[in-house]
Design an enzyme around this catalytic site. Sequence first.
Site, short mmCIF file in Angstrom:
data_model
loop_
_atom_site.label_atom_id
_atom_site.label_comp_id
_atom_site.label_asym_id
_atom_site.label_seq_id
_atom_site.Cartn_x
_atom_site.Cartn_y
_atom_site.Cartn_z
N HIS A 1 0.92 -1.49 0.32
CA HIS A 1 0.32 -0.36 -0.28
C HIS A 1 1.11 1.32 0.04
O HIS A 1 0.53 2.46 -0.28
CB HIS A 1 -1.36 -0.01 1.10
CG HIS A 1 -2.47 0.48 1.00
ND1 HIS A 1 -2.76 -0.37 0.23
CD2 HIS A 1 -3.06 1.53 1.17
CE1 HIS A 1 -4.30 0.35 -0.20
NE2 HIS A 1 -4.51 1.52 0.63
N ARG B 1 1.21 1.97 -3.65
CA ARG B 1 -0.18 2.65 -3.74
C ARG B 1 -0.37 4.21 -3.39
O ARG B 1 -0.54 4.84 -4.13
CB ARG B 1 -1.35 2.04 -3.40
CG ARG B 1 -2.64 2.77 -3.99
CD ARG B 1 -3.46 1.02 -3.56
NE ARG B 1 -4.63 2.34 -3.81
CZ ARG B 1 -5.69 2.13 -5.09
NH1 ARG B 1 -5.23 1.94 -5.97
NH2 ARG B 1 -6.92 2.50 -4.36
N HIS C 1 -11.02 4.76 -6.90
CA HIS C 1 -12.05 5.15 -5.56
C HIS C 1 -13.10 5.93 -6.31
O HIS C 1 -13.54 6.07 -7.04
CB HIS C 1 -10.59 6.38 -5.11
CG HIS C 1 -9.95 6.39 -4.03
ND1 HIS C 1 -8.68 7.48 -4.05
CD2 HIS C 1 -9.53 5.51 -3.45
CE1 HIS C 1 -8.29 7.08 -3.07
NE2 HIS C 1 -8.58 5.70 -3.20
N TYR D 1 -4.65 13.00 -0.41
CA TYR D 1 -2.82 12.91 -1.00
C TYR D 1 -2.94 14.39 -1.50
O TYR D 1 -1.74 15.02 -1.48
CB TYR D 1 -3.09 12.32 -2.47
CG TYR D 1 -3.60 10.60 -1.96
CD1 TYR D 1 -2.37 10.32 -1.59
CD2 TYR D 1 -4.54 10.14 -2.60
CE1 TYR D 1 -2.62 8.59 -1.08
CE2 TYR D 1 -4.20 9.28 -1.80
CZ TYR D 1 -3.49 7.95 -1.28
OH TYR D 1 -3.80 6.48 -1.34
#
Length: 305
Positions: free
Chosen positions: A249, A252, A275, A284
């Site tokens: 992750h 990612r 998403h 982010y």
Amino acid sequence: MQLEREIQGYLNHLAIERGLAANTLSAYRRDLARYCQWCEQHALVEVRRIRESDISAFSASLRDPEFGEPLAAASAGRVLVAIRGFHRFALEEGLADLDPSQRISPPVTGRRLPKALTYEQVRVLLKIAGDAESVMGLRDRALVELLYGTGVRISEAIGIDLDDLNFDERSMVVTGKGSKQRLLPLGGYAILALEEYFVRARPALLAKGKGTPAVFVNSRGGRLSRQSAYGVVSQAAERAHLGVEISPHTLRHSYATHLLQGGADVRVVQELLGHASVTTTQIYTAVTIDTLREVYATSHPRAQA
């Protein structure tokens, strides 16, 4: 107990009609089992008997050590999401006359920003990810290149079949949460790593099994498991000596952060990550804003009063 049967009906609804992923369904089952046990202890044997005050009391018990292992705010919030879903279902199905969970809010949690690697850290990790002279090393390098190069979840990566790849179009089809598919671009480095793995490693691995369409294959010729894929990344991180904890992750997170730092639109990144809501992706942007703020503070002559 009737409540237990009603909860099972909701779980069946999630599995059959909503098509929830196995891991998500398992979490719902675990959380609702805890709720059912608490209700049984308080003589609440069917959903229509439960009131808002009961759910509030249960919510408080989740973080009280007197009622077992206390849950963190995020975990307690996840349990309450499952409960609210169950009570909405009960109302819609005529099992109850009201939804007592409607005004119950989950505990407030502090925002946790994703941990992203710098590009230099990613470069070191990719360089050391696999031994180019070994079968397993070629597979491992291809896997890590794909994870960072596409931002896919580990479960999505191991689920990729040969027919999902299109090197001519430099693209890949991925099946994500809820069996939703999305088309992703494949970068040059990922394609090169995959091609080398297909030519020099995958045939040798397949020879040990009965045949599989899976892109990533284990030492017995079958589809690579989630645990083994996780181990590939963990072992590469240990060899890289980066001094930070790295998981699939993390790659990612790094993929999304580096795209936004490079000027990508947040809604494009949302589509790439799969998403359902742009709100999930917007976390982010806080990472990139923090980076910009740091650069501004150290570079602009009027940044400091």
